[in-house]
Design an enzyme around this catalytic site. Structure first.
Site, mmCIF file in Angstrom:
data_model
loop_
_atom_site.group_PDB
_atom_site.id
_atom_site.type_symbol
_atom_site.label_atom_id
_atom_site.label_comp_id
_atom_site.label_asym_id
_atom_site.label_seq_id
_atom_site.Cartn_x
_atom_site.Cartn_y
_atom_site.Cartn_z
ATOM 1 N N GLU A 130 13.942 -9.522 32.291
ATOM 2 C CA GLU A 130 12.551 -9.043 32.295
ATOM 3 C C GLU A 130 12.426 -7.785 33.151
ATOM 4 O OE1 GLU A 130 9.594 -8.783 30.928
ATOM 5 O OE2 GLU A 130 8.675 -10.721 31.358
ATOM 6 N N THR A 183 4.774 -2.041 29.883
ATOM 7 C CA THR A 183 4.359 -2.796 31.075
ATOM 8 C C THR A 183 4.514 -1.943 32.334
ATOM 9 O OG1 THR A 183 4.896 -4.893 30.041
ATOM 10 C CG2 THR A 183 4.835 -4.885 32.436
#
Ligand code: HSE
Length: 308
Positions: A130, A183
């Protein structure tokens, strides 16, 4: 079952859930990636196939590859793994695309190894993947993908995940405008400090949301799905966010906010019937804009990632 090969479903997830930036998340069941994981006699992680989106094949540059390498390094094995990745979740969509990749590889490897690692340890490996995508080790998409239902990241170091109850009539509606928000960029626009009054409002909402999940209190849940810290900044990146939110709430949604870092917008609804009517209403908003979009209605997935 062939114990050298496994096929898994890695679900999409909604992080933040309005007030719980970086700590709350829940798991969806109608959207997700598939992955085939195979043992290889050669040591290392080999990505042999990627379908759906254009992503790197080198393990060190691929989210699923990086989390797989983290597990491999810890396990000290005399063999390796091959990954086939079938991506259905668009990267940069806000419903945990990178988390699904990150958990898929480590979950499948763990199954093939006879489950030496628990879910928290798998979350830790997946966070490495991630971090490649979002430049930050956050677990609020990974935890619900692995544990299912609603989760709260109590702490990242040491990693502590709490599983929260899922009221049974809760449905999610996701509208995904086909634009990409990275993000890392959506994090970069956030202020480093917040006003004390906003912090008070926010932690009161997180506390009452958790209480509402424990007590099946849909009214309290509705009053808690408010974000005064992050949404005011990020909503500017999402075309027609305010109109969608207004429409969803006007059609009876319990709450509506940005899914993860966007651009997807989630609504939580009481029952499938209300979810379908909210879905219809927000579709109409986007139809008029000319921006292409997808809409999904999903029950909350209490199982999480699974073997197919
Ligand atoms: N909590 C993360 C963020 C989730 O909002 O940046 C990213 O999907």
């Amino acid at each position: 079952m062939n114990t050298d090969s496994i096929k898994i479903f890695a679900p999409a997830t909604v992080a933040n859930v309005s007030c719980g930036f970086d700590v709350l998340g829940f798991c969806l069941d109608t959207i997700g990636d598939e992955m085939v994981i195979r043992k290889t006699s050669q040591k290392g992680i080999f990505i042999s196939k990627i379908e759906g989106y254009d992503l790197p094949f080198e393990a060190e540059k691929n989210v699923a590859g990086v989390s797989a390498l983290a597990l491999l390094k810890d396990a000290q094995l005399d063999h390796g793994f091959e990954l086939e990745i079938y991506k259905n979740i668009k990267p940069g969509s806000g419903v945990g695309s990178s988390a699904a990749s990150a958990v898929g590889s480590v979950f499948g490897m763990n199954e093939l190894l006879g489950r030496p690692y628990n879910k928290t340890q798998l979350t830790n490996f997946a966070m490495k993947g991630e971090a490649l995508a979002s430049k930050c080790e956050h677990a609020d998409n990974i935890a619900p993908a692995i544990f299912g239902g609603f989760t709260l990241v109590k702490s990242v170091a040491p990693l502590e995940i709490l599983q929260l109850p899922t009221p049974k009539d809760l449905f999610a509606v996701i509208i995904h405008p086909q634009i990409e928000i990275k993000t890392a960029e959506a994090r970069a626009i956030l202020p480093k400090n917040i006003a004390l009054q906003d912090a008070i409002t926010q932690w009161s909402n997180v506390g009452s949301l958790v209480h509402a999940l424990h007590t099946n209190d849909y009214e309290l849940l509705s009053k808690s799905l408010i974000d005064v810290v992050v949404e005011p900044f990020r909503s500017q990146l999402i075309p027609h966010f305010d109109a969608v939110r207004q429409s969803a709430l006007g059609h009876g949604a319990l709450g509506c906010g940005i899914s993860g870092s966007g651009p997807s917008i989630f609504s939580l609804c009481f029952g499938n019937e209300n979810a379908q009517s909210v879905a219809k209403a927000i579709k109409n908003i986007y139809f008029e804009t000319g921006i292409s979009f997808e809409v999904y209605v999903s029950k909350i997935n209490t199982e999480g990632i699974k073997i197919l």
